[in-house]
Enzyme design. Structure first.
Site, PDB file in Angstrom:
ATOM      1  N   THR A   1       0.884  -1.175   0.000  1.00 16.76           N
ATOM      2  CA  THR A   1       0.000   0.000   0.000  1.00 16.76           C
ATOM      3  C   THR A   1       0.912   1.212   0.000  1.00 16.76           C
ATOM      4  O   THR A   1       1.998   1.168   0.585  1.00 16.76           O
ATOM      5  CB  THR A   1      -0.882   0.028   1.256  1.00 16.76           C
ATOM      6  OG1 THR A   1      -0.017   0.066   2.391  1.00 16.76           O
ATOM      7  CG2 THR A   1      -1.769  -1.188   1.332  1.00 16.76           C
TER       8      THR A   1
ATOM      9  N   GLU B   1      -5.353  -3.527  -1.752  1.00 18.02           N
ATOM     10  CA  GLU B   1      -5.874  -4.700  -1.044  1.00 18.02           C
ATOM     11  C   GLU B   1      -6.946  -5.438  -1.844  1.00 18.02           C
ATOM     12  O   GLU B   1      -7.281  -6.576  -1.535  1.00 18.02           O
ATOM     13  CB  GLU B   1      -6.502  -4.272   0.291  1.00 18.02           C
ATOM     14  CG  GLU B   1      -5.534  -3.794   1.343  1.00 18.02           C
ATOM     15  CD  GLU B   1      -5.168  -2.319   1.234  1.00 18.02           C
ATOM     16  OE1 GLU B   1      -5.279  -1.748   0.127  1.00 18.02           O
ATOM     17  OE2 GLU B   1      -4.757  -1.745   2.243  1.00 18.02           O
TER      18      GLU B   1
ATOM     19  N   LYS C   1     -15.112  17.019  10.982  1.00 21.04           N
ATOM     20  CA  LYS C   1     -16.199  17.098  11.960  1.00 21.04           C
ATOM     21  C   LYS C   1     -16.256  18.510  12.519  1.00 21.04           C
ATOM     22  O   LYS C   1     -15.408  18.917  13.303  1.00 21.04           O
ATOM     23  CB  LYS C   1     -16.015  16.083  13.080  1.00 21.04           C
ATOM     24  CG  LYS C   1     -17.297  15.924  13.876  1.00 21.04           C
ATOM     25  CD  LYS C   1     -17.365  14.608  14.585  1.00 21.04           C
ATOM     26  CE  LYS C   1     -18.802  14.327  15.015  1.00 21.04           C
ATOM     27  NZ  LYS C   1     -18.895  13.167  15.872  1.00 21.04           N
TER      28      LYS C   1
ATOM     29  N   TRP D   1     -20.726  16.064  10.430  1.00 22.26           N
ATOM     30  CA  TRP D   1     -19.740  15.557   9.475  1.00 22.26           C
ATOM     31  C   TRP D   1     -19.843  16.321   8.165  1.00 22.26           C
ATOM     32  O   TRP D   1     -20.940  16.552   7.660  1.00 22.26           O
ATOM     33  CB  TRP D   1     -19.971  14.072   9.189  1.00 22.26           C
ATOM     34  CG  TRP D   1     -19.683  13.190  10.360  1.00 22.26           C
ATOM     35  CD1 TRP D   1     -20.599  12.528  11.122  1.00 22.26           C
ATOM     36  CD2 TRP D   1     -18.409  12.861  10.901  1.00 22.26           C
ATOM     37  NE1 TRP D   1     -19.970  11.811  12.104  1.00 22.26           N
ATOM     38  CE2 TRP D   1     -18.611  12.002  11.997  1.00 22.26           C
ATOM     39  CE3 TRP D   1     -17.088  13.216  10.581  1.00 22.26           C
ATOM     40  CZ2 TRP D   1     -17.573  11.485  12.766  1.00 22.26           C
ATOM     41  CZ3 TRP D   1     -16.050  12.705  11.340  1.00 22.26           C
ATOM     42  CH2 TRP D   1     -16.298  11.849  12.416  1.00 22.26           C
TER      43      TRP D   1
END
Ligand code: ADP
Length: 542
Positions: A181, A327, A437, A442
């Site tokens: 990754t 992944e 936030k 959000w």
């Protein structure tokens, strides 16, 4: 009762043999460092990949040994993909855009034993070789410069093989390739693919309802072959014998556009930042290039702004969005209008393409909240995307399975936050760590970025959370104006105010010449957060 079907193992060697048998005359074109075009064919590719497999075995490669590549996209990297895999080795593509220490860490962690490297990248290799356990270095002579002492020339290396050789015995679950990754979210972690995972991924990737790849295509992969298997394109191309046009180290739109035209490319793929740069050039000179009439782009790696999809449509070029991760091999969802959506008008079609799309066959997807409760597919409820399937990694190389990455029932936690429409269309609102936030609410950085990039004077935009004394966090937009255009914070506030609640519209805007990129070409938000962490709200704005 037992099935009467033959028990044949899924294997990449089948793709290589098929390409040699059926598609020998089809061309493989590569741009060299001096910008000249190197031309070869699938016949040669088949022969040379087999020679490489044999030479690697002669040089000591045993089954499962890692062979690293440090290469741009070109014919020799394509040969390395198949030579390493079909010789029983594990192809480990090193990301040449990482810092040398990071590449060294990764090569050492993977226990790479042999390296195949472009001559133009030897200076980079010199910077991390001391960190690795690499014993043998094979140099691809792209420029004709002499190969340094202690290394072997790629052509001479192929010359050590006789051609009188057969594939080793392999199981479909044997490892064939690994990628790390890119570490946007911490220390790089290794993912190891198998014959089975990649054969299945390739078959599904090529479906009309997925990327829609055909042997009649001409593919130019802008996505580097060191980024998540180049999204599976090399495997698909070999399976179908599709003409390939590799851009080598020249990834600037000014270099790519003439190649699209001269080789009549029909399919290309890359991260949004590539196309954000290209559209500015196309818009300045509409009609300058005569592209293949069915040229289309597969775009992913980060959210694709609707404005970008519309802009390419004006040039007759379709953009299809895919979502996935290292992944997930990487493709897990793709955005194509399906039969449930019926006939769509332009606006609905573009809005659909700006979503991440439907999950592919064989992969299961769900969204769950922080308490692990499944969220409904109503287009409203958001949760973390979790996936499960034959080309989703079940763990990371040499790391214990952690609850941060896996649920108790073994699904991969992606860290991406999304809602899903009743028709099954995923719409990513953020990465968990990128969410903002503000005053308990959000705010989606992705939604804001897409909207800001929809402003005609904006070339690029990234929105980050910045600490705020009153609201805990507030969004800050980092904006690059289009060449020759001017745009102000007031313009952008006005542009956003129609579509966002007042509290979601950023108060702070920074205008820059360029947004820093990750090694895979995404906006580097960790760096932006560092840069603007101490934003002075009292001195600047509310
Ligand atoms: P890294 O995680 O280091 O960036 P990857 O290339 O594996 O490396 O990136 C996977 C991530 O990229 C996904 O988890 C997701 O956040 C993002 N991503 C990929 N495709 C898309 C897309 N179409 N829309 C939004 N985000 C995307």
């Amino acid at each position: 009762m037992q099935s009467t079907m033959m028990n044949v193992k899924l294997s990449m060697t089948h793709f290589l043999e098929r390409a040699g048998k059926l598609f020998a005359p089809v061309e493989i074109v590569s741009r060299m460092p001096d910008k000249s075009l190197h031309r070869t064919t699938y016949g040669d590719f088949h022969r040379r990949s087999r020679l490489l497999a044999e030479a690697l075995q002669k040089a000591g490669m045993r089954k499962g040994d890692r062979v690293a590549t440090l290469m741009w996209n070109h014919y020799a990297h394509f040969e390395a993909y198949f030579g390493i895999i079909c010789g029983g080795g594990v192809l480990h593509t090193l990301n040449l855009r990482l810092a040398p220490e990071e590449i060294g860490f990764i090569a050492n962690h993977a226990e790479d034993r042999i390296l195949i490297v472009d001559d133009v990248l030897l200076p980079l290799w010199e910077q991390f070789r001391h960190l690795t356990r690499i014993e043998k270095v094979v140099v691809v002579p792209l420029t004709g410069a002499p190969v340094p002492e202690g290394c072997i020339d790629y052509e001479a290396f192929l010359g050590t093989a006789t051609g009188d050789w057969d594939y080793p015995d392999m199981d479909e679950d044997d490892p064939i390739a690994m990628c790390y990754t890119s570490g946007t979210t911490g220390r790089p972690k290794g993912v190891v693919y198998s014959h089975r995972s990649q054969v299945l991924h390739t078959l599904v990737l090529c479906m009309p309802d997925a990327v829609n790849v055909s042997g009649r295509d001409v593919i130019l992969p802008v996505v580097p072959m060191f980024h998540a298997n180049a999204w599976g394109v090399p495997y698909a191309a070999c399976m179908l014998g599709t003409k390939m046009v590799f851009p080598g180290p020249h990834l600037h739109p000014d270099d790519l556009l003439p190649l699209f035209e001269s080789e009549q490319v029909t399919l290309s793929c890359g991260v949004p930042t590539i196309w954000l740069g290209m559209i500015q050039i196309l818009d300045r000179a509409p009609g300058r290039y005569r592209f293949a009439k069915d040229l289309r782009l597969t775009v992913g790696g980060s959210a694709v702004p609707e404005g970008l999809i519309r802009a390419f449509a004006r040039h007759g070029i379709d953009v299809v969005q895919g979502w996935g991760m290292t992944e997930t091999s990487p493709l897990a969802t793709i955005s194509r209008p399906n039969q449930l959506l019926g006939d769509l008008g332009d606006d609905e079609r573009f809005a659909t393409s700006a979503m991440q799309g439907c999950v592919l066959p064989l992969v299961d997807l769900r969204i769950r909240d922080d308490e692990g409760v499944d969220q409904p597919w109503d287009g409203q409820a958001v949760g973390e995307i979790q996936v499960h399937g034959p080309w989703i990694t079940g763990r990371y190389h040499e790391l214990p399975v952690s609850p941060d990455s896996y649920t108790a029932d073994g699904w991969l936690r992606t860290g991406d936050v999304a809602c899903v429409s009743p028709e099954g269309y995923v719409r990513i609102t953020d990465r968990t760590k990128d969410l903002i936030k503000s005053g308990g609410e959000w705010i989606s950085s992705v939604d804001l970025e897409n909207a800001i990039m929809g402003h005609p004077a904006v070339a690029e935009a990234a929105v980050i959370a910045v600490p705020h004394p009153k609201w805990a966090e507030r969004p800050l937009a980092v904006v690059v104006a289009r060449a020759g255009s001017a745009v102000t914070a007031e313009d952008l506030r006005a542009h956003l105010s129609g579509s966002f609640a007042k509290w979601a519209v950023p108060d702070a805007y920074v205008f820059v010449d360029a947004i820093p990129r990750t090694s895979t070409g995404k906006f580097l938000k960790t760096r932006l957060r560092e840069l603007y962490r101490d934003w002075d709200w009292t001195a600047r704005s509310a």
